[in-house]
Design an enzyme around this catalytic site. Structure first.
Site, PDB file in Angstrom:
ATOM      1  N   SER A   1       0.822  -1.222   0.000  1.00 32.17           N
ATOM      2  CA  SER A   1       0.000   0.000   0.000  1.00 32.17           C
ATOM      3  C   SER A   1       0.848   1.261   0.000  1.00 32.17           C
ATOM      4  O   SER A   1       0.482   2.260   0.602  1.00 32.17           O
ATOM      5  CB  SER A   1      -0.938   0.011   1.217  1.00 32.17           C
ATOM      6  OG  SER A   1      -1.664  -1.180   1.264  1.00 32.17           O
TER       7      SER A   1
ATOM      8  N   GLY B   1      -4.533   0.488  -0.162  1.00 33.85           N
ATOM      9  CA  GLY B   1      -4.892  -0.681  -0.973  1.00 33.85           C
ATOM     10  C   GLY B   1      -5.218  -1.920  -0.165  1.00 33.85           C
ATOM     11  O   GLY B   1      -6.249  -2.559  -0.364  1.00 33.85           O
ATOM     12  N   GLU B   2      -4.325  -2.278   0.736  1.00 32.23           N
ATOM     13  CA  GLU B   2      -4.547  -3.491   1.510  1.00 32.23           C
ATOM     14  C   GLU B   2      -5.496  -3.280   2.692  1.00 32.23           C
ATOM     15  O   GLU B   2      -6.357  -4.115   2.951  1.00 32.23           O
ATOM     16  CB  GLU B   2      -3.194  -4.050   1.950  1.00 32.23           C
ATOM     17  CG  GLU B   2      -2.423  -4.547   0.736  1.00 32.23           C
ATOM     18  CD  GLU B   2      -0.926  -4.589   0.934  1.00 32.23           C
ATOM     19  OE1 GLU B   2      -0.330  -3.495   1.087  1.00 32.23           O
ATOM     20  OE2 GLU B   2      -0.361  -5.677   0.940  1.00 32.23           O
ATOM     21  N   PRO B   3      -5.336  -2.159   3.423  1.00 31.19           N
ATOM     22  CA  PRO B   3      -6.270  -1.899   4.520  1.00 31.19           C
ATOM     23  C   PRO B   3      -7.733  -1.961   4.077  1.00 31.19           C
ATOM     24  O   PRO B   3      -8.628  -2.168   4.895  1.00 31.19           O
ATOM     25  CB  PRO B   3      -5.897  -0.477   4.963  1.00 31.19           C
ATOM     26  CG  PRO B   3      -4.451  -0.362   4.633  1.00 31.19           C
ATOM     27  CD  PRO B   3      -4.261  -1.153   3.363  1.00 31.19           C
TER      28      PRO B   3
END
Ligand SMILES: Cc1cc2nc3c(=O)[nH]c(=O)nc-3n(C[C@H](O)[C@H](O)[C@H](O)COP(=O)(O)OP(=O)(O)OC[C@H]3O[C@@H](n4cnc5c(N)ncnc54)[C@H](O)[C@@H]3O)c2cc1C
Ligand code: FES
Ligand code: FES
Lengths: 932, 298
Positions: A687, A887-889
């Site tokens: 991210s 992005g990942e969160p």
């Protein structure tokens, strides 16, 4: 045998000679070079190839070319009339419905077929119409909105120009924080964006890979002569044809453990043994069949716990336990002794496939000077360059990696896939070589999410204060490491969740097995541990009779908290804000849930899930660089190798540059990215692109405008610091002096001064101590709380997520539309992982889920009817304009929230994923049996 | 006929006769192709292509859906979409419209045919259970003539039917429901869109004048045996009885005990058995309600 087929294509009658058995898709793409129609599976499972035949949406991959005789075919290329876009195309751009764009052409065609028949569909009808078109990026929400908007515009219910986007505040010209339209959306909706499989070079050969059918075996002999003799075969290459290093691995150094082509041993079903280049794909496929490999089968091991035993078969030279990451803070024994309650749990997650809709593809070419270029989808062009150069024993500067439009990646395109094969073949044959994986090969050969086995113990006081956490994480990295140890390290660092815990002990093991390779996948180990820590928190809340959100609030990180690696959190900790918002939402939903009727078959429940996520690599340098040039007309060029994979980095970087350069029109900035002839950039992972490459671009832009400020300040006899840029005009604070930037540039040019800058940024993190894990793991963290409402059908075990809300602290949202798109896509990924996705290996290590017919990912109909996203902007001082990672969160807390909601609904704790209906059903029944 | 040679291995038949001639000539080497939604994936997956593909999609007159007196007739080329949208089917055989509407995705429904669904002989074929519940028959044509076969007896095993390689299904037919009859289809799958059934079930019920007593029942389940099957035990329990939760429970329990599913990637045998019970009772309930309402619509 070929035959003439006459049909009407996009309004024009054509007659072409084709093999009537070829699919319409291949005829469009290969023969007519209309590459807007995409191939994602060739089996009818993904919908990327959707076209309209005689008014109905149809899979071009399942339509024999011979059968379109006399029919009317519409493809994405037929939607726009010249420059005038179809209302659906416009709406897709306006609503932010395009991310990687690979599903977009097919989506547009399915949507058009719907609107042509039903000009005023409702949301359910739109979802139904799109249910055969898989999208892995968007979560479908904005796509459905776009179709509804287009319907309204076509029928005149809203004016074409009417913007659906909230107006920005008056006077605000700033580009950061604006819902700028994606810079790559236009070419994507027109079907003009070039993905690697769309490339066609003069004289190009086609490649194919021979892969191991066995999970573990010694290679005794490879006989290639039969294959070489086949007409049309240019090269059959094995390990011995590699001039340089035959070892790859994205972590580098001692972690490079994967042969490009196996020479002594194969370690999983799908390991590569030889590559072929031939005049056509068919010949290459035939040649691969003719290569005879003699194997001596070795005992294989698939279970990481078994693999950890001393006497287990060795997959590589040393122990199967490749890495052991320790985190140690305080004294856990003491912590547990002082605890009033102790909660224990074991959690298990499976291998997940990234399932981007674009399979891996690339083309490589060597020029007359021996320079080699690889055009391919990737998340990490700089790494492609280096791995290819090492393999060919070439200086890095002779290899150029050009990232073509990448149709989704999610971590699965960080590693080398086709790149080295095509480069090697091009190098050996002197001709351009193309390789496109089939869906089956993509699933077999690409990396997966690490399955985790987690043993977790939590201790707390009766007031709900956490005192100790002990966790053991075993991560199955499969045959090769890829990112393995980094994934386990990140998981270990995040294992407590974002909670103050004085005593922590985490042991994380990376273990080899003969399964496919596990690597990076949107979350890097954090999704796995979040399932554990969030279930533990819910169990604890229940035991203490506390509200689950209250319990979390009581322990939540805030500025001043110290993490388990003893990092002091100094700023930008928006966790409590996300919890408070989520508490409101959960409270509201709970009020509306009615489970009173005792024997109702359908039970509803609400659950929350929390996460934290460090931006950038763990305790390691991961810098990015950029060049910015301000041109004579005031437009700007941004150059960086940063890979746009659909997440929107090109747009965000353009906004950042525009902001610093005072440009108020995004078209004045062109971002040229993903090409290693531009400055190095870290991979698109962790991210980190907005935060890290965003900072590099920002610094470069500042340096590019610097000479202007210097010169104008001098001209005005002013202090440079008092100058600022607004809407393309340089102004002086406290005065009405102004000069348009274009004039300022002219002025500089007249003096021979150029306006360009470079920037680089490396997040502030320090290595972690090998024994205690102590260190500054990340420069900054994102936080989130998600809320799910589910309905469980207790008769079948089917679970429907009815409502979902994501509240994410991402720092400054540079582009709120993009940010929402990430969140919505993250929710759909989490829903897939919770309920239906799982890579299954048979007992011989062979793949049971080799296609999109068996490996299911969510369709439009699997999404909740209500999805809402909330952004908390707890600005990060070191981030570009306060931004951090997203992005990942976006995806991490989804599964925990849903699992907790399932428990709330029906009292069943799912601790082993996925929560398929059969499992939920079985547990409900078991629970009943216990009650009786 | 010489056309065939020039046309190579792909024959786009323009008439039933042309198709039958090709099938007769090439026998085992030939394969009928309709929507190709099963055939093309199968050939690609296995790498085994038939030498002669006889594409029947250009036989325009086979796409009909019509009612002839009491009988609804569906041409071999009617697609799932055609049937799902057909007023004739919605009125006279709702169970079939329902099943067709739940097949795959819009793209699949727009190409896939009911005849192809039957001939693919998947144990999970969605329209098969609906057609069995309707007591449907297939009209099977070859150069030798015509024969009629009940759908319930057409299946021999996965991918196997009683048809030989020279035969073609040209029509599916069944009696339209009378007032006082009802039908319903239910399906359970791993995801909500585009998925093959873990179990599917269909029920047809005929009630007496009181609209309370079941005069006749046909109940079918899929994905619980090598072929879609009729569950006679459940039918026998219902026939002649007053319909109520009690009877429905009894019938669906009997069905659960009668079926012999296997474990596979979509579901375990035990679960399939339990779901047989759940889906059959839902289907019976919905069919009863429709029958009692007098029209068999939703
Ligand atoms: C993504 C996807 C999703 C799907 N989802 C479902 C689903 O939910 N439920 C379901 O039941 N099925 C599903 N299917 C399977 C398939 O779509 C159906 O079985 C479809 O009805 C097949 O019809 P077709 O016309 O395409 O047959 P084809 O593929 O053309 O043929 C199938 C078989 O039938 C034979 N055949 C076809 N027509 C005739 C005829 N008139 N006479 C004699 N033989 C004939 C062919 O030789 C072949 O053996 C799915 C398929 C895909 C690819
Ligand atoms: S490529 Fe045709 S459906 Fe996937
Ligand atoms: S935007 Fe839909 S798959 Fe990427």
């Amino acid at each position: 045998m070929n035959r003439k087929v006459k049909f009407c294509l996009n309004g024009t009658d054509i007659e072409i000679e084709v093999n009537p058995r070829a699919s319409l898709l291949d005829v469009l793409r290969e023969k007519l070079r209309l590459t807007g129609t995409k191939k994602g599976c060739n089996m009818g499972d993904c919908g990327a190839c959707s076209v309209i035949v005689n008014g109905k949406t149809t899979h071009a991959c399942l339509t024999p070319a011979g059968s379109v005789e006399g029919k009317e075919v519409i493809t994405v290329e037929g939607l726009a009339q010249g420059d005038k876009l179809h209302p659906l195309q416009e709406a897709f751009i306006d609503c932010g419905a395009v991310q990687c764009g690979f599903c977009t052409p097919g989506m547009l065609l399915s949507a058009k077929a719907l609107l042509d028949q039903n000009p005023a569909p409702d949301v359910e009808e739109v979802k139904e119409a799109l249910s055969g078109n898989l999208c892995r990026c968007t979560g479908y929400k904005k796509i459905v909105e776009a179709v509804m908007l287009a319907a309204d515009r076509i029928s005149g219910r809203v004016a074409r120009s009417e913007s659906i986007l909230p107006a920005s505040e008056p006077g605000a010209t700033k580009m950061v924080g604006k819902r700028v339209k994606r810079v790559d959306a236009l070419e994507k909706v027109r079907g003009e964006a070039i993905y690697a499989s769309d490339l066609n070079l003069e004289g190009m050969l086609h490649a194919r890979v021979l892969r191991s059918p066995l999970p573990h075996a010694r290679i005794k002999n490879i006989a290639a002569t039969e294959a070489e003799k086949l007409d049309g075969v240019s090269a059959v290459l094995t390990a011995k044809d590699i001039p340089g290093e035959n070892k790859i691995g994205v972590l580098g150094g001692p972690f490079k453990d994967q042969p490009i082509l196996c020479s002594d041993k194969v370690r999983f079903v799908g390991d590569a043994v030889a590559v072929v280049a031939a005049e056509s794909e068919e010949i290459a496929a035939e040649a691969v069949e003719l290569i005879k490999v003699e194997y001596e089968e070795l005992p294989a091991v698939f279970d990481p716990v078994v693999a950890m035993a001393e006497d287990s078969p060795r997959i590589h030279e040393g122990s199967n336990v490749v890495a052991h990451r320790k985190i140690c803070k305080g004294d856990v024994e003491e912590g547990f002794r002082k605890s009033d309650v102790i909660i224990e749990g074991t959690y298990k997650t499976p291998f997940y496939e990234h399932a981007y809709i674009e399979p891996e593809a690339g083309v490589a070419e060597v020029d007359a000077k021996g320079n080699i270029t690889v055009w391919a989808g990737t998340q990490f062009p700089s790494d492609v360059r280096e791995e290819v150069a090492r393999m060919l024993a070439l200086p890095f500067n002779k290899v150029r990696a050009v990232q073509t439009k990448t149709g989704g990646a999610f971590g699965g395109k960080l590693d080398i896939s086709i790149h080295c094969y095509i480069a090697l073949l091009a190098f050996r044959t002197g001709r351009p070589v193309k390789l496109v994986y089939s869906r089956e090969e993509s699933i077999m050969a690409s990396t997966k999410r690490h399955p985790f086995l987690i043993k977790y113990k939590t201790g707390a006081t009766k007031e709900g204060k956490l005192l100790a956490v002990e966790a053991e994480l075993i991560g199955n990295t499969g045959a090769y490491l890829s990112y393995g140890p980094a994934v386990l390290t990140r998981a270990a660092v995040h294992a407590t969740g974002p909670y103050n815990v004085p005593n922590v002990k985490v042991d994380a093991y990376t273990v080899y097995t003969n399964c496919f390779i596990a690597g990076a996948f949107r979350g890097f180990g954090v999704p796995q541990v979040a399932i554990a820590h969030e279930t533990q928190m819910d169990k604890l809340a229940e035991k203490l009779g506390m509200d689950p959100v209250e319990l979390r609030l009581k322990n939540a990180y805030a500025v001043g908290s110290v993490t388990s690696t003893r990092q002091l959190l100094e700023h930008s900790v928006g966790l409590k804000k996300t919890l408070e918002k989520a508490q409101d939402i959960a409270g509201q939903w709970r009020k509306e849930v009615d489970n009173k009727s005792k024997d109702a078959v359908k039970k509803k429940g609400v659950g929350v899930g929390v996460m934290w996520y460090g931006t950038g690599n763990t305790g390691h340098p991961n810098p990015s660089g950029a060049f910015v040039e301000l041109l004579d007309d005031g437009s700007a060029l941004v150059l960086t190798s940063c890979a746009e994979i659909g997440q929107g980095s090109d747009t965000v970087l353009a906004q950042i540059a525009a902001e610093e350069l005072g440009l108020d029109d995004i078209d004045r900035v062109r971002v040229y990215s993903g090409d290693t002839l531009t400055p190095y950039a870290r991979g698109t992972s962790a991210s980190g692109q907005t935060y890290i490459t965003g900072n590099a671009v920002r610094l470069a832009a500042i340096e590019a405008r610097e000479p202007l400020f210097q010169q104008i300040a001098q001209d005005w006899g002013a202090v440079e610091e008092n100058l600022y840029l607004e809407a393309g005009v340089i102004c002086l604070k406290g005065s009405d002096k102004k000069i348009p930037i274009v004039d300022a540039i002219k002025r500089c040019r007249s003096l021979g001064i150029l306006t360009m800058g470079h920037g680089s940024f490396n997040p502030d993190a320090t290595p972690l101590d090998p024994e205690t894990g102590e260190g500054k793991a990340y420069a900054t963290y994102s936080f989130a709380t998600h809320v799910a409402e589910v309905e469980v059908d207790t008769e079948t075990g089917e679970v429907t997520v009815q409502k979902f809300a994501a509240v994410n602290d991402i720092g400054k949202a540079i582009n709120p539309t993009n940010a929402e798109g990430q969140l919505e896509g993250g929710i759909s990924l989490g829903i897939g992982h919770t309920f239906m996705e799982e890579m299954v290996l048979g007992n011989k290590g062979t793949l049971q889920t080799s296609s999109f017919a068996q490996y299911l990912i969510p369709t439009s109909k699997d999404m909740p009817s209500e999805v809402s996203t909330f952004i908390v902007e707890e600005e990060e001082p070191s981030g570009p304009f306060g931004a951090k990672g997203l992005g990942e969160p976006a995806s991490v807390p989804v599964t925990p929230a849903i699992l907790n909601a399932i428990y709330d609904a029906c009292g069943v704790r799912i601790t082993e994923l996925p929560a398929i209906s059969e499992k939920v059903f079985t547990l409900i029944k078991r629970g009943r049996a216990i009650v009786i | 006929m010489n056309n065939d040679i020039k046309m190579g291995k792909y024959i786009l038949a323009k008439s039933i006769e042309e198709a039958l001639n090709a099938l007769d000539k090439y026998g085992e080497k030939a394969r009928v192709m309709a929507g190709s939604t099963d055939l093309l994936p199968l050939m690609r997956r296995t790498g085994r292509e038939s030498e002669y593909l006889v594409d029947i999609t250009a036989i325009g007159k086979l796409s009909y859906i019509k009612q002839d007196g009491e009988v609804i007739k569906i041409g071999a080329l009617a697609t799932h979409s055609d049937v799902n949208e057909s007023p004739v089917v919605k009125k006279g055989a709702f169970v079939l419209a329902e099943a067709c509407g739940m097949v795959g995705s819009p793209q699949i429904r727009n190409r896939g045919t009911l005849a192809g669904n039957i001939m693919n002989a998947s144990p999970a074929a969605d329209t098969a259970v609906a057609l069995i519940a309707l007591g449907a028959e297939a009209k099977i044509t070859s150069k030798k003539g015509e024969r009629i076969e009940k759908i319930e007896s057409i299946f021999l095993g996965p991918g196997k039917t009683t048809l030989n390689s020279k035969e073609l299904i040209t029509e599916l037919r069944f009696r339209a429901l009378y007032p006082g009859e009802g039908s319903a289809f239910c399906k359970l799958a791993k995801r909500k869109g585009m998925a093959i059934s873990i179990v599917n079930a269909a029920a047809f019920l005929s009630l007496d004048e009181s609209r309370a007593v079941c005069r006749d029942a046909r109940i079918a389940v899929g994905s619980v045996a090598p072929t879609p099957v009729r569950v006679k035990s459940a039918e026998d329990i219902l026939t002649g009885q007053e319909l109520g939760e009690n009877m429905i429970e009894k019938a669906s329990l009997a069905a659960r005990d009668e079926v012999k599913p296997i474990d596979d990637i979509r579901g375990g045998a035990g679960y399939r058995r339990e779901m047989t019970k759940v889906l059959i009772s839902s289907a019976i309930r919905a069919a009863t309600e429709r029958a009692q309402r007098g029209n068999n619509h939703e």
